[in-house]
Scaffold this motif. Structure first.
Motif, PDB file in Angstrom:
ATOM      1  N   PHE A 108       0.736  -1.208   0.209  1.00  0.00           N
ATOM      2  CA  PHE A 108       0.115  -0.103  -0.092  1.00  0.00           C
ATOM      3  C   PHE A 108       1.026   1.175   0.052  1.00  0.00           C
ATOM      4  CE2 PHE A 108      -2.937   2.897   2.537  1.00  0.00           C
ATOM      5  CZ  PHE A 108      -3.929   2.928   1.452  1.00  0.00           C
ATOM      6  N   GLU A 109       0.528   2.112  -0.829  1.00  0.00           N
ATOM      7  CA  GLU A 109       1.629   3.400  -0.873  1.00  0.00           C
ATOM      8  C   GLU A 109       0.519   4.566  -0.951  1.00  0.00           C
ATOM      9  OE1 GLU A 109       4.641   5.506  -3.712  1.00  0.00           O
ATOM     10  OE2 GLU A 109       3.420   3.896  -4.767  1.00  0.00           O
ATOM     11  N   MET A 110       1.089   5.330   0.143  1.00  0.00           N
ATOM     12  CA  MET A 110       0.391   6.797   0.455  1.00  0.00           C
ATOM     13  C   MET A 110       1.549   7.698   0.212  1.00  0.00           C
ATOM     14  SD  MET A 110      -1.403   5.952   4.049  1.00  0.00           S
ATOM     15  CE  MET A 110      -2.292   7.469   4.178  1.00  0.00           C
ATOM     16  N   LYS A 111       0.920   8.686  -0.851  1.00  0.00           N
ATOM     17  CA  LYS A 111       1.951   9.846  -1.004  1.00  0.00           C
ATOM     18  C   LYS A 111       1.242  11.078  -0.721  1.00  0.00           C
ATOM     19  CE  LYS A 111       4.722  11.650  -4.758  1.00  0.00           C
ATOM     20  NZ  LYS A 111       4.974  11.279  -6.270  1.00  0.00           N
ATOM     21  N   MET A 112       1.993  11.785   0.027  1.00  0.00           N
ATOM     22  CA  MET A 112       1.224  13.319   0.621  1.00  0.00           C
ATOM     23  C   MET A 112       1.618  14.130  -0.403  1.00  0.00           C
ATOM     24  SD  MET A 112       2.130  15.058   4.232  1.00  0.00           S
ATOM     25  CE  MET A 112       3.486  15.279   3.902  1.00  0.00           C
ATOM     26  N   ASP A 113       0.376  15.155  -0.648  1.00  0.00           N
ATOM     27  CA  ASP A 113       0.404  16.140  -1.555  1.00  0.00           C
ATOM     28  C   ASP A 113       1.388  17.108  -1.039  1.00  0.00           C
ATOM     29  OD1 ASP A 113      -1.513  15.228  -2.940  1.00  0.00           O
ATOM     30  OD2 ASP A 113      -2.922  16.723  -2.025  1.00  0.00           O
ATOM     31  N   THR A 130       4.991   6.543   1.471  1.00  0.00           N
ATOM     32  CA  THR A 130       5.364   5.752   2.239  1.00  0.00           C
ATOM     33  C   THR A 130       4.845   4.568   1.944  1.00  0.00           C
ATOM     34  OG1 THR A 130       4.974   7.512   4.049  1.00  0.00           O
ATOM     35  CG2 THR A 130       4.982   5.224   4.793  1.00  0.00           C
ATOM     36  N   ILE A 131       5.546   3.390   1.762  1.00  0.00           N
ATOM     37  CA  ILE A 131       5.200   1.978   1.293  1.00  0.00           C
ATOM     38  C   ILE A 131       4.877   1.320   2.485  1.00  0.00           C
ATOM     39  CG2 ILE A 131       5.433   0.156   0.083  1.00  0.00           C
ATOM     40  CD1 ILE A 131       6.915   1.821  -1.826  1.00  0.00           C
ATOM     41  N   THR A 132       3.610   0.867   2.713  1.00  0.00           N
ATOM     42  CA  THR A 132       3.184  -0.123   4.028  1.00  0.00           C
ATOM     43  C   THR A 132       2.776  -1.185   3.504  1.00  0.00           C
ATOM     44  OG1 THR A 132       1.118   0.852   4.034  1.00  0.00           O
ATOM     45  CG2 THR A 132       2.713   2.092   5.301  1.00  0.00           C
ATOM     46  N   THR A 133       2.409  -2.188   4.546  1.00  0.00           N
ATOM     47  CA  THR A 133       1.612  -3.463   4.286  1.00  0.00           C
ATOM     48  C   THR A 133       0.221  -3.153   4.654  1.00  0.00           C
ATOM     49  OG1 THR A 133       3.712  -4.799   4.466  1.00  0.00           O
ATOM     50  CG2 THR A 133       1.592  -5.916   4.359  1.00  0.00           C
ATOM     51  N   ILE A 134      -0.608  -3.591   3.785  1.00  0.00           N
ATOM     52  CA  ILE A 134      -2.125  -3.343   4.385  1.00  0.00           C
ATOM     53  C   ILE A 134      -2.862  -4.742   4.508  1.00  0.00           C
ATOM     54  CG2 ILE A 134      -2.777  -3.010   1.947  1.00  0.00           C
ATOM     55  CD1 ILE A 134      -4.839  -0.947   2.903  1.00  0.00           C
ATOM     56  N   SER A 135      -3.695  -4.935   5.265  1.00  0.00           N
ATOM     57  CA  SER A 135      -4.827  -5.966   5.453  1.00  0.00           C
ATOM     58  C   SER A 135      -5.966  -5.360   5.857  1.00  0.00           C
ATOM     59  CB  SER A 135      -4.052  -6.876   6.652  1.00  0.00           C
ATOM     60  OG  SER A 135      -4.962  -7.900   6.815  1.00  0.00           O
ATOM     61  N   VAL A 136      -6.873  -5.777   5.178  1.00  0.00           N
ATOM     62  CA  VAL A 136      -8.424  -5.357   5.245  1.00  0.00           C
ATOM     63  C   VAL A 136      -9.085  -6.790   5.445  1.00  0.00           C
ATOM     64  CG1 VAL A 136     -10.458  -4.240   4.361  1.00  0.00           C
ATOM     65  CG2 VAL A 136      -8.069  -3.438   3.742  1.00  0.00           C
ATOM     66  N   SER A 137      -9.793  -6.728   6.631  1.00  0.00           N
ATOM     67  CA  SER A 137     -10.630  -7.833   7.021  1.00  0.00           C
ATOM     68  C   SER A 137     -11.801  -7.486   7.493  1.00  0.00           C
ATOM     69  CB  SER A 137      -9.840  -8.703   8.015  1.00  0.00           C
ATOM     70  OG  SER A 137     -10.758  -9.955   8.242  1.00  0.00           O
ATOM     71  N   ASN A 139     -14.503  -5.173   8.743  1.00  0.00           N
ATOM     72  CA  ASN A 139     -14.299  -3.662   8.997  1.00  0.00           C
ATOM     73  C   ASN A 139     -13.121  -3.255   9.702  1.00  0.00           C
ATOM     74  OD1 ASN A 139     -14.865  -4.863  11.630  1.00  0.00           O
ATOM     75  ND2 ASN A 139     -16.285  -3.417  12.201  1.00  0.00           N
ATOM     76  N   THR A 140     -12.139  -4.201   9.680  1.00  0.00           N
ATOM     77  CA  THR A 140     -10.810  -3.682  10.136  1.00  0.00           C
ATOM     78  C   THR A 140      -9.683  -3.705   9.329  1.00  0.00           C
ATOM     79  OG1 THR A 140     -11.449  -4.987  12.220  1.00  0.00           O
ATOM     80  CG2 THR A 140      -9.075  -4.675  12.177  1.00  0.00           C
ATOM     81  N   LEU A 141      -9.007  -2.528   9.257  1.00  0.00           N
ATOM     82  CA  LEU A 141      -7.862  -2.291   8.463  1.00  0.00           C
ATOM     83  C   LEU A 141      -6.604  -2.248   9.214  1.00  0.00           C
ATOM     84  CD1 LEU A 141      -7.651   0.096   5.479  1.00  0.00           C
ATOM     85  CD2 LEU A 141      -6.144   0.432   7.318  1.00  0.00           C
ATOM     86  N   THR A 142      -5.685  -2.692   8.831  1.00  0.00           N
ATOM     87  CA  THR A 142      -4.331  -2.886   9.689  1.00  0.00           C
ATOM     88  C   THR A 142      -3.285  -2.503   8.639  1.00  0.00           C
ATOM     89  OG1 THR A 142      -4.947  -4.737  10.928  1.00  0.00           O
ATOM     90  CG2 THR A 142      -2.709  -4.256  10.903  1.00  0.00           C
ATOM     91  N   LEU A 143      -2.333  -1.460   9.032  1.00  0.00           N
ATOM     92  CA  LEU A 143      -1.211  -0.707   8.331  1.00  0.00           C
ATOM     93  C   LEU A 143      -0.068  -0.986   9.104  1.00  0.00           C
ATOM     94  CD1 LEU A 143      -2.739   2.766   7.467  1.00  0.00           C
ATOM     95  CD2 LEU A 143      -2.555   0.963   5.880  1.00  0.00           C
ATOM     96  N   SER A 144       0.738  -1.613   8.460  1.00  0.00           N
ATOM     97  CA  SER A 144       2.173  -2.112   9.194  1.00  0.00           C
ATOM     98  C   SER A 144       3.193  -1.020   8.139  1.00  0.00           C
ATOM     99  CB  SER A 144       2.731  -3.508   8.871  1.00  0.00           C
ATOM    100  OG  SER A 144       3.893  -3.968   9.205  1.00  0.00           O
ATOM    101  N   ILE A 145       3.534  -0.116   9.005  1.00  0.00           N
ATOM    102  CA  ILE A 145       4.556   1.085   8.441  1.00  0.00           C
ATOM    103  C   ILE A 145       5.817   0.870   8.878  1.00  0.00           C
ATOM    104  CG2 ILE A 145       4.821   3.711   8.372  1.00  0.00           C
ATOM    105  CD1 ILE A 145       1.735   3.407   9.685  1.00  0.00           C
TER     106      ILE A 145
END
Length: 167
Positions: A108-113, A130-137, A139-145
């Motif tokens: 998962f990549e988030m790029k700030m303006d 910022t490249i993170t690992t995402i998991s959606v299960s 109604n739960t979302l987990t970001l590993s940064i």
């Protein structure tokens, strides 16, 4: 010749049965990857220590108190933009950050303006992603940064994990 035609009929019937079974079960095996699109509220966080810090502290991670971390709400929009609002005791006035997001597999990549609405939130115009690992299960979302680069916490912490619930 009769043996060959009986064998061909058997193959045909077998293929017909397999095809019917496959088509019949197709509705039960839908693969729907969940999108992070929606509004998410952070409910917990963990900081994972470097190997050296873990030895000194006797543990590999620590739970982060939401009371001290403050609140974080992220809205991931379907057009691949996001709005992140941070507030807490150290930020009496909420800070709003905007940017873009993309997903490739579980990366998962988030790029700030570079230019935020309030220039104080990004005075240097940093648009690093910022490249993170995402998991959606559900109604739960987990970001590993990963914590790296010029972050002063790099010597003690190597990863932050945040858990969000869909609002």
């Amino acid at each position: 010749m009769k043996t060959k035609s009986m064998f061909t009929a058997f193959i045909f019937k077998t293929l017909l049965v397999i095809t019917c079974i496959t088509v019949g079960f197709a509705d039960f095996t839908k693969c729907e990857a969940q999108s992070p699109a929606g509004k998410w509220n952070r409910v917990s966080g963990k900081e994972f220590f470097t190997e050296e810090s873990a030895k000194k502290l006797g543990k590999t991670f620590v739970e982060v108190s939401m009371a001290s971390a403050g609140s974080s709400v992220i809205e991931f929009k379907a057009d691949h933009t996001f709005i992140k609002t941070l507030s807490g005791k150290y930020q009496p006035k909420p800070v709003t950050l905007t940017g873009t997001w993309s997903v490739s597999g579980n990366q998962f990549e988030m790029k700030m303006d570079a230019h935020q609405t309030d220039p104080k939130t990004n005075p240097t115009g940093n648009a690093a992603s910022t490249i993170t690992t995402i998991s959606v299960s559900g109604n739960t979302l987990t970001l590993s940064i990963p914590v790296s680069g010029d972050n002063p916490m790099t010597s003690k912490i190597n990863k932050i994990e945040e858990t969000y619930k869909k609002m």
